[in-house]
Scaffold this active site. Structure first.
Site, PDB file in Angstrom:
ATOM      1  N   TYR A  18     -52.858 -71.876 -12.801  1.00 42.01           N
ATOM      2  CA  TYR A  18     -53.883 -71.858 -11.745  1.00 42.01           C
ATOM      3  C   TYR A  18     -54.423 -73.241 -11.393  1.00 42.01           C
ATOM      4  O   TYR A  18     -55.139 -73.391 -10.401  1.00 42.01           O
ATOM      5  CB  TYR A  18     -55.063 -70.979 -12.179  1.00 42.01           C
ATOM      6  CG  TYR A  18     -54.693 -69.546 -12.430  1.00 42.01           C
ATOM      7  CD1 TYR A  18     -54.503 -68.661 -11.368  1.00 42.01           C
ATOM      8  CD2 TYR A  18     -54.520 -69.060 -13.728  1.00 42.01           C
ATOM      9  CE1 TYR A  18     -54.152 -67.335 -11.588  1.00 42.01           C
ATOM     10  CE2 TYR A  18     -54.166 -67.738 -13.963  1.00 42.01           C
ATOM     11  CZ  TYR A  18     -53.985 -66.881 -12.888  1.00 42.01           C
ATOM     12  OH  TYR A  18     -53.636 -65.567 -13.106  1.00 42.01           O
ATOM     13  N   HIS A  23     -58.122 -71.738  -5.364  1.00 37.03           N
ATOM     14  CA  HIS A  23     -59.299 -71.141  -6.016  1.00 37.03           C
ATOM     15  C   HIS A  23     -59.923 -72.097  -7.028  1.00 37.03           C
ATOM     16  O   HIS A  23     -61.058 -71.892  -7.459  1.00 37.03           O
ATOM     17  CB  HIS A  23     -58.867 -69.845  -6.715  1.00 37.03           C
ATOM     18  CG  HIS A  23     -59.857 -68.715  -6.590  1.00 37.03           C
ATOM     19  ND1 HIS A  23     -60.918 -68.717  -5.702  1.00 37.03           N
ATOM     20  CD2 HIS A  23     -59.946 -67.527  -7.253  1.00 37.03           C
ATOM     21  CE1 HIS A  23     -61.603 -67.593  -5.830  1.00 37.03           C
ATOM     22  NE2 HIS A  23     -61.044 -66.868  -6.754  1.00 37.03           N
ATOM     23  N   ASN A  71     -63.963 -64.421 -12.362  1.00 38.07           N
ATOM     24  CA  ASN A  71     -64.924 -63.316 -12.243  1.00 38.07           C
ATOM     25  C   ASN A  71     -65.854 -63.186 -13.449  1.00 38.07           C
ATOM     26  O   ASN A  71     -66.703 -62.311 -13.486  1.00 38.07           O
ATOM     27  CB  ASN A  71     -64.204 -61.986 -11.982  1.00 38.07           C
ATOM     28  CG  ASN A  71     -63.255 -61.606 -13.096  1.00 38.07           C
ATOM     29  OD1 ASN A  71     -62.943 -62.425 -13.947  1.00 38.07           O
ATOM     30  ND2 ASN A  71     -62.800 -60.368 -13.099  1.00 38.07           N
ATOM     31  N   ASP A  96     -64.594 -72.996  -4.056  1.00 40.11           N
ATOM     32  CA  ASP A  96     -63.747 -72.899  -2.872  1.00 40.11           C
ATOM     33  C   ASP A  96     -64.406 -71.984  -1.839  1.00 40.11           C
ATOM     34  O   ASP A  96     -65.030 -70.994  -2.200  1.00 40.11           O
ATOM     35  CB  ASP A  96     -62.360 -72.374  -3.249  1.00 40.11           C
ATOM     36  CG  ASP A  96     -62.416 -71.019  -3.950  1.00 40.11           C
ATOM     37  OD1 ASP A  96     -63.110 -70.916  -4.985  1.00 40.11           O
ATOM     38  OD2 ASP A  96     -61.796 -70.054  -3.471  1.00 40.11           O
ATOM     39  N   ASN A 117     -66.018 -64.003  -6.268  1.00 40.16           N
ATOM     40  CA  ASN A 117     -66.261 -63.367  -7.570  1.00 40.16           C
ATOM     41  C   ASN A 117     -66.955 -64.275  -8.573  1.00 40.16           C
ATOM     42  O   ASN A 117     -67.714 -63.805  -9.430  1.00 40.16           O
ATOM     43  CB  ASN A 117     -64.946 -62.841  -8.156  1.00 40.16           C
ATOM     44  CG  ASN A 117     -64.444 -61.622  -7.412  1.00 40.16           C
ATOM     45  OD1 ASN A 117     -65.236 -60.850  -6.872  1.00 40.16           O
ATOM     46  ND2 ASN A 117     -63.140 -61.451  -7.359  1.00 40.16           N
TER      47      ASN A 117
END
Length: 200
Positions: A18, A23, A71, A96, A117
């Site tokens: 990631y 994100h 989240n 973001d 989230n």
């Protein structure tokens, strides 16, 4: 004058898969600050994240990247803020923002989570939305059904360059935010963005 910022949080998902996705734009901001101001980010299990202290424009400031998934970001922010007794209105959360193009970056105080989230969980854990946000534009895929896939993909080279340039403009107004002069920070950030558009 408002309270100045004492904690800057950069949101993202943990792990190499990631690291470069849209994100994680908030985490990129913290990594850039750590590099610029020579802060050493270390993993601290009790805060569920990477933490470092930086001297930024004469102000001592905490930097935090949660290592929970997006989240669950509130778990990290709340643990840190509780330990250091930092009130919500002295926290800046970099994240973001789908509703801004990649060349734009905005400062905002309070408001809802807008479907993000990470913000949703921070609001839930802090039991308030009274904190500052640095909204880093990543653009929108155009169709809401494509959002999840879009934010978990890497931006193109030119997109990333625009995001980096926007974050550099935010870095330039950090002295105002650290001193609690958010109106000045917003005005300069908007002025810089307008100047950039005229020169494009």
């Amino acid at each position: 004058m408002s309270n100045g910022i004492h904690l800057i949080v950069g949101l993202g998902n943990p792990g190499a898969d990631y690291e470069h996705t849209r994100h994680n734009a908030g985490a990129w901001f913290i990594l850039e600050l750590a590099k610029t101001f020579h802060a050493n980010l270390r993993h601290e299990a009790k805060f569920h994240g990477f933490h470092g202290t930086a001297r930024i424009h004469g102000h001592e400031c905490h930097l935090l990247i949660p290592t929970t998934f997006m989240n669950l970001s509130g778990q990290s922010v709340n643990a840190f803020a509780s330990y250091y007794k930092i009130p919500a209105n002295e926290i800046l959360v970099a994240h973001d923002e789908l509703d801004l193009p990649t060349s734009e970056i905005r400062i905002k105080f309070d408001g809802g989570h807008g479907g993000h989230n990470g913000l949703r969980d921070i609001i839930r854990h802090l039991n308030t939305n009274q904190f500052h946000r640095l909204r880093i534009g990543i653009g929108h895929p155009g169709n809401s059904k494509d959002v999840t896939n879009y934010v978990l993909k890497n931006p193109g080279k030119s997109e990333r360059e625009e995001i980096d340039a926007a974050m550099a403009r935010a870095n330039a107004v950090l002295p105002f935010m650290l001193e609690g002069e958010f109106q000045k920070a917003m005005m300069q950030l908007h002025s810089n963005a307008t100047t950039k558009k005229k020169s494009d």
